[in-house]
Design an enzyme around this catalytic site. Structure first.
Site, PDB file in Angstrom:
ATOM      1  N   PRO A   2       0.803  -1.211   0.000  1.00  0.00           N
ATOM      2  CG  PRO A   2      -0.697  -1.506   1.727  1.00  0.00           C
ATOM      3  CD  PRO A   2       0.607  -1.991   1.216  1.00  0.00           C
ATOM      4  CD  GLU A   3       4.240   2.441  -3.512  1.00  0.00           C
ATOM      5  OE1 GLU A   3       4.464   3.533  -4.060  1.00  0.00           O
ATOM      6  OE2 GLU A   3       4.730   1.383  -3.906  1.00  0.00           O
TER       7      GLU A   3
END
Length: 289
Positions: A2-3
Site C-alpha cells: 500500500p502506497e
DNA sequence: ACAGGATCCTGGGGGC
DNA sequence: TGCCCCCAGGATCCTG
C-alpha cells in the site's frame, strides 16, 4: 504494497461504509501487531461513532465522536475492511470491531508490518505528527520547498522519493514509476538535477499518483480496497516488476538494481543522468555534463 | 550527511 | 511431496 493510491482508495471505500456507524464492541485487539500502542481498547472504543475517515500520507485516520483518533498504517500487507459479519477471509485478522447493522471493521495483516495507534485527544495526535515529521502531500507541494530540498542533497533520487519526511505517499512501486516517467536515472543525485528536471520530477509524481488513484491502486499480491476489491494499476506499470522485459517506450530491456535497500527498476536508455564516480558530473547519453 | 545492512514478518516460488 | 533457502518491502535502528 500500500502506497498513497492504495491508501486513498481504502479511505474512499471506507468513508460511506463507516461514517456515522457505531462501535458496538471490540471483538479482537491488536496484541500481535508489534508496533500497536497499548490501550484499553474496549473502554476507549465501545459506543463511539465514526465521525470522519481521512488520510495523511500512508496513515488512515478515523476520527471518533469523542475527539479520539484511531490511526492505521497498512505496512506491507495490511488490509482494512468493512464488511457484513461473516464475509471475507478469517486468517491474519488482528483487530475486529463489531458495528451496528451487523457490519464488522477488520484489520487484516499477513506480515504484521502494519501499525495501529490510538490518540485520546487532538493534542496527543498533534505530538505524534510532530514526531513523524511527515513531508507535504504530493498534490500540495510548494515549488520552492521542493526545489530547495532536492537541490540541497547528494542523496540519490530513489532514496529521496522513499523519504516520507521529504514527501509522503511514495513507496517502491510509484518511486520507480515516477522516475521512469520523468526520464531520470534513480541513481542520479538530487543536487545534480536542473531546475527543469526537478519540476518535471514533481509533475511525474503527481501524474503517476493521479493515474493510479483513478485505477484504485496496484494489486501485486495482497492489496485490496476497503470493500475487498482489487486494484487495476498493476496492468499499467511501466518498469516495476518488469526486469528484462522490453521498455514500452524504447524496447530496451528494463534493468533491476538495489538502491536504498530496495529493488529498483529502470530503463537505462530512457532514464538518463546516471552519476559517474567522480563527484559533480553525470553522463547524459555518451556525454559527460 | 549519507549508504548500507539488519530487523521485524509470512507466503510464494525455485531448486533439489 | 517435502524440505530448505531466498525474496518481497515500510519503517526504524545501527554502524561505518
Amino acid at each position: 504494497m500500500p502506497e498513497l493510491p492504495e491508501v486513498e482508495t481504502v479511505v474512499r471505500d471506507l468513508r460511506p461504509l463507516l461514517c456515522g456507524r457505531t462501535i458496538l464492541s471490540v471483538i479482537k485487539t491488536p496484541e500481535a501487531i508489534r508496533r500497536a500502542g497499548k490501550h484499553p481498547w474496549e473502554a476507549v472504543l465501545k459506543n463511539r461513532h465514526f465521525e470522519s475517515i481521512s488520510r495523511r500520507g500512508k496513515w488512515i485516520i478515523h476520527q471518533l465522536d469523542n475527539k479520539g483518533h484511531l490511526l492505521i498504517h497498512l505496512g506491507m500487507t495490511g488490509q482494512l475492511l468493512v464488511q457484513p459479519k461473516g464475509h471475507g477471509l478469517t486468517d491474519h485478522l488482528h483487530m475486529i470491531l463489531a458495528l451496528d447493522q451487523t457490519f464488522e471493521w477488520k484489520f487484516r495483516d499477513i506480515r504484521r508490518f502494519g501499525n495501529i495507534q490510538y490518540f485520546a485527544n487532538p493534542t496527543d495526535l498533534a505530538l505524534f505528527w510532530t514526531k513523524q515529521n511527515l513531508g507535504p502531500e504530493p498534490f500540495m507541494v510548494d515549488r520552492h520547498y521542493w526545489a530547495t530540498r532536492v537541490k540541497g542533497t547528494s542523496r540519490n533520487l530513489k532514496a529521496l522519493l522513499l523519504d516520507q519526511t521529504l514527501l509522503v505517499g511514495l513507496g517502491n512501486i510509484y518511486a520507480d514509476e515516477a522516475l521512469h516517467l520523468a526520464k531520470l536515472h534513480p541513481e542520479m543525485r538530487g543536487q545534480n538535477l536542473t531546475s527543469k528536471q526537478n519540476e518535471c520530477l514533481l509533475r511525474a509524481i503527481e501524474n503517476v499518483l493521479t493515474e493510479s488513484i483513478k485505477n484504485r491502486g496496484s494489486t501485486i499480491r495482497d492489496y485490496v480496497g476497503g470493500s475487498g476489491l482489487k486494484g487495476g494499476q498493476q496492468l499499467n506499470l511501466q518498469v516495476y516488476g518488469r526486469t528484462d522485459n522490453p521498455c514500452f517506450t524504447c524496447g530496451n530491456p528494463i534493468k533491476r538494481t538495489v538502491l536504498a535497500g530496495r529493488s529498483t527498476h529502470f530503463c537505462p536508455k530512457c532514464q538518463l543522468g546516471q552519476p559517474r564516480k567522480s563527484i559533480g558530473s553525470y553522463t547524459k547519453g555518451d556525454r559527460t555534463v
